[in-house]
Write a protein that holds these residues in place. Structure first.
Motif, mmCIF file in Angstrom:
data_model
loop_
_atom_site.group_PDB
_atom_site.id
_atom_site.type_symbol
_atom_site.label_atom_id
_atom_site.label_comp_id
_atom_site.label_asym_id
_atom_site.label_seq_id
_atom_site.Cartn_x
_atom_site.Cartn_y
_atom_site.Cartn_z
ATOM 1 N N SER A 10 0.812 -1.225 0.000
ATOM 2 C CA SER A 10 0.000 0.000 0.000
ATOM 3 C C SER A 10 0.840 1.268 0.000
ATOM 4 O O SER A 10 0.305 2.367 0.161
ATOM 5 C CB SER A 10 -0.932 0.011 1.218
ATOM 6 O OG SER A 10 -1.868 -1.050 1.119
ATOM 7 N N ASP A 34 5.137 -8.167 0.226
ATOM 8 C CA ASP A 34 4.114 -9.031 -0.391
ATOM 9 C C ASP A 34 4.470 -9.337 -1.832
ATOM 10 O O ASP A 34 4.345 -8.475 -2.708
ATOM 11 C CB ASP A 34 2.761 -8.317 -0.364
ATOM 12 C CG ASP A 34 2.077 -8.433 0.978
ATOM 13 O OD1 ASP A 34 2.030 -9.550 1.531
ATOM 14 O OD2 ASP A 34 1.570 -7.408 1.467
ATOM 15 N N MET A 67 3.471 -15.136 -2.036
ATOM 16 C CA MET A 67 2.191 -15.664 -2.547
ATOM 17 C C MET A 67 2.437 -16.116 -3.977
ATOM 18 O O MET A 67 1.968 -15.497 -4.945
ATOM 19 C CB MET A 67 1.121 -14.554 -2.469
ATOM 20 C CG MET A 67 0.663 -14.287 -1.047
ATOM 21 S SD MET A 67 -0.186 -12.703 -0.862
ATOM 22 C CE MET A 67 1.234 -11.640 -0.627
ATOM 23 N N MET A 136 -3.967 -15.844 7.439
ATOM 24 C CA MET A 136 -4.561 -14.835 6.545
ATOM 25 C C MET A 136 -5.976 -14.499 7.028
ATOM 26 O O MET A 136 -6.806 -15.390 7.239
ATOM 27 C CB MET A 136 -4.629 -15.345 5.113
ATOM 28 C CG MET A 136 -3.286 -15.460 4.402
ATOM 29 S SD MET A 136 -2.274 -13.966 4.416
ATOM 30 C CE MET A 136 -3.333 -12.797 3.549
ATOM 31 N N VAL A 138 -7.747 -12.226 5.181
ATOM 32 C CA VAL A 138 -8.434 -11.910 3.918
ATOM 33 C C VAL A 138 -7.957 -12.961 2.923
ATOM 34 O O VAL A 138 -6.961 -13.637 3.162
ATOM 35 C CB VAL A 138 -8.085 -10.494 3.364
ATOM 36 C CG1 VAL A 138 -8.541 -9.394 4.312
ATOM 37 C CG2 VAL A 138 -6.596 -10.368 3.065
ATOM 38 N N PRO A 140 -5.741 -13.845 0.109
ATOM 39 C CA PRO A 140 -4.539 -13.142 -0.340
ATOM 40 C C PRO A 140 -4.690 -12.634 -1.773
ATOM 41 O O PRO A 140 -5.385 -13.235 -2.582
ATOM 42 C CB PRO A 140 -3.440 -14.210 -0.225
ATOM 43 C CG PRO A 140 -4.147 -15.522 -0.163
ATOM 44 C CD PRO A 140 -5.483 -15.253 0.445
ATOM 45 N N GLY A 141 -4.052 -11.512 -2.042
ATOM 46 C CA GLY A 141 -4.066 -10.978 -3.401
ATOM 47 C C GLY A 141 -4.144 -9.461 -3.473
ATOM 48 O O GLY A 141 -3.582 -8.865 -4.378
ATOM 49 N N PHE A 142 -4.838 -8.858 -2.520
ATOM 50 C CA PHE A 142 -5.046 -7.413 -2.598
ATOM 51 C C PHE A 142 -5.034 -6.787 -1.208
ATOM 52 O O PHE A 142 -5.482 -7.414 -0.248
ATOM 53 C CB PHE A 142 -6.396 -7.100 -3.269
ATOM 54 C CG PHE A 142 -6.489 -7.653 -4.660
ATOM 55 C CD1 PHE A 142 -6.011 -6.921 -5.749
ATOM 56 C CD2 PHE A 142 -7.010 -8.919 -4.883
ATOM 57 C CE1 PHE A 142 -6.074 -7.450 -7.035
ATOM 58 C CE2 PHE A 142 -7.076 -9.453 -6.170
ATOM 59 C CZ PHE A 142 -6.609 -8.716 -7.247
ATOM 60 N N ASP A 174 -2.656 -11.236 8.876
ATOM 61 C CA ASP A 174 -2.467 -10.383 7.700
ATOM 62 C C ASP A 174 -3.788 -10.173 6.976
ATOM 63 O O ASP A 174 -4.376 -11.125 6.456
ATOM 64 C CB ASP A 174 -1.450 -11.064 6.763
ATOM 65 C CG ASP A 174 -1.076 -10.221 5.551
ATOM 66 O OD1 ASP A 174 -1.596 -9.103 5.401
ATOM 67 O OD2 ASP A 174 -0.256 -10.715 4.748
ATOM 68 N N GLY A 176 -6.723 -6.604 6.478
ATOM 69 C CA GLY A 176 -7.894 -5.917 7.015
ATOM 70 C C GLY A 176 -7.770 -5.448 8.453
ATOM 71 O O GLY A 176 -8.778 -5.122 9.078
ATOM 72 N N VAL A 177 -6.547 -5.415 8.984
ATOM 73 C CA VAL A 177 -6.389 -4.975 10.376
ATOM 74 C C VAL A 177 -5.979 -3.498 10.406
ATOM 75 O O VAL A 177 -5.114 -3.063 9.649
ATOM 76 C CB VAL A 177 -5.341 -5.823 11.131
ATOM 77 C CG1 VAL A 177 -5.240 -5.363 12.593
ATOM 78 C CG2 VAL A 177 -5.697 -7.310 11.065
ATOM 79 N N VAL A 194 0.253 -7.522 10.479
ATOM 80 C CA VAL A 194 0.514 -6.863 9.195
ATOM 81 C C VAL A 194 -0.577 -5.817 8.985
ATOM 82 O O VAL A 194 -1.754 -6.092 9.229
ATOM 83 C CB VAL A 194 0.480 -7.880 8.032
ATOM 84 C CG1 VAL A 194 0.712 -7.174 6.700
ATOM 85 C CG2 VAL A 194 1.512 -8.975 8.250
ATOM 86 N N ALA A 195 -0.185 -4.642 8.542
ATOM 87 C CA ALA A 195 -1.188 -3.623 8.198
ATOM 88 C C ALA A 195 -0.662 -2.834 7.008
ATOM 89 O O ALA A 195 0.433 -2.265 7.076
ATOM 90 C CB ALA A 195 -1.460 -2.705 9.382
ATOM 91 N N GLY A 196 -1.427 -2.852 5.930
ATOM 92 C CA GLY A 196 -1.016 -2.147 4.719
ATOM 93 C C GLY A 196 -1.707 -0.813 4.598
ATOM 94 O O GLY A 196 -1.163 0.237 4.950
ATOM 95 N N SER A 197 -2.954 -0.854 4.118
ATOM 96 C CA SER A 197 -3.674 0.396 3.854
ATOM 97 C C SER A 197 -3.870 1.204 5.137
ATOM 98 O O SER A 197 -3.783 2.441 5.107
ATOM 99 C CB SER A 197 -5.016 0.106 3.177
ATOM 100 O OG SER A 197 -5.695 -0.924 3.846
HETATM 101 C C1 DX5 Z 1 -2.806 -9.479 0.957
HETATM 102 C C2 DX5 Z 1 -1.438 -9.151 1.495
HETATM 103 C C3 DX5 Z 1 -1.498 -8.231 2.647
HETATM 104 C C4 DX5 Z 1 -2.026 -6.875 2.335
HETATM 105 C C5 DX5 Z 1 -2.603 -6.296 3.576
HETATM 106 O O1 DX5 Z 1 -2.705 -10.509 0.062
HETATM 107 O O2 DX5 Z 1 -0.779 -10.317 1.918
HETATM 108 O O3 DX5 Z 1 -0.226 -8.143 3.306
HETATM 109 O O4 DX5 Z 1 -1.056 -6.010 1.817
HETATM 110 O O5 DX5 Z 1 -3.232 -5.108 3.261
HETATM 111 P P1 DX5 Z 1 -4.358 -4.486 4.201
HETATM 112 O O6 DX5 Z 1 -3.729 -4.282 5.562
HETATM 113 O O7 DX5 Z 1 -4.698 -3.209 3.513
HETATM 114 O O8 DX5 Z 1 -5.481 -5.456 4.266
#
Ligand code: DX5
Ligand code: ZN
Length: 214
Positions: A10, A34, A67, A136, A138, A140-142, A174, A176-177, A194-197
């Motif tokens: 992100s 990632d 991944m 995971m 979510v 994985p992928g986005f 990893d 959505g946190v 893990v936190a991206g966005s």
């Molecule tokens: C999803 C990735 C995650 C992702 C998390 O496939 O493995 O690491 O970047 O992003 P957020 O925190 O925005 O859900």
């Protein structure tokens, strides 16, 4: 208390070095890398050259999340002086015991991740050899997807197993946190988030990092 690994998926790729330096200065414990191949997941991100361009800039170690199908082909590419964990997907490996050994022989700590549809018990036979388990939360992928609370009993499962067996692997989550729901995964027993966005899109990154960790 938990540790945090912001996912550079992100980040602003045109200013990647600045973004990585920024999150390290603000208290990131790891830099989450990632790597997506467009086969194991329906998205392509970046590979080892991009990660290596951050050596000397990142002051926190890399937490690499592969991944990709058949990850044994690429493990050595991701081992650098700044790499601590290399995590592969259970679903992407024919012989997970072999791949765990391969990662360690290449000079990194070995992580194994399971997707939302995979039962936590699939790792029972390998727990003694695993350094990190990535649950995971979510598909994985986005980045930027909604947190799935089906991850919570899995985190609790691995925490209980670790106590019962006297092991010391790291439990990571990893997807959505963010600051608002991090308490859920911390209550379940997670060590590393893990936190991206949530981090990279925040107006006040320090506040989000601190809220997730505390
Ligand atoms: C999803 C990735 C995650 C992702 C998390 O496939 O493995 O690491 O970047 O992003 P957020 O925190 O925005 O859900
Ligand atoms: Zn990830």
């Amino acid at each position: 208390m938990a540790k945090i690994a912001p996912s550079i998926l992100s980040a602003d790729f045109a200013r990647l070095g600045e973004d990585v330096k920024d999150i390290c200065d603000r208290g990131a414990d790891y830099v989450h890398i990632d790597v997506m191949d467009g086969l194991f997941v329906p998205n392509i991100s970046f590979g080892a050259p991009i990660m290596k361009s951050l050596n000397g800039i990142a002051t926190a170690p890399y937490d690499v999340h592969l991944m990709i199908v058949d990850p044994d082909r690429y493990i050595e590419n991701f081992v650098t002086d700044n790499t601590e964990f290399i995590t592969v997907h259970y679903e992407a490996c024919d012989d997970i015991a072999y791949t765990i050994k391969h990662i360690k022989e290449a000079g990194a700590k070995a992580g194994v991740s399971i997707k939302p549809g995979t039962a936590p018990e699939v790792l029972d036979d390998y727990l003694e050899d695993i350094d990190l388990i990535l649950v995971m939360s979510v598909e994985p992928g986005f980045g930027g997807q909604k947190f799935m609370d089906s991850s919570l009993p899995k985190i609790a499962y691995y925490k209980k197993k670790r106590e019962e067996l006297g092991l010391d692997y790291v439990i990571e989550v990893d997807g959505g946190v963010g600051a608002a729901n991090a308490y859920l995964v911390k209550d379940a027993g997670v060590d590393l988030i893990v936190a991206g966005s949530a981090v990279f899109k925040a107006e006040d990154r320090s506040a989000v990092i601190n809220a997730i960790k505390e």
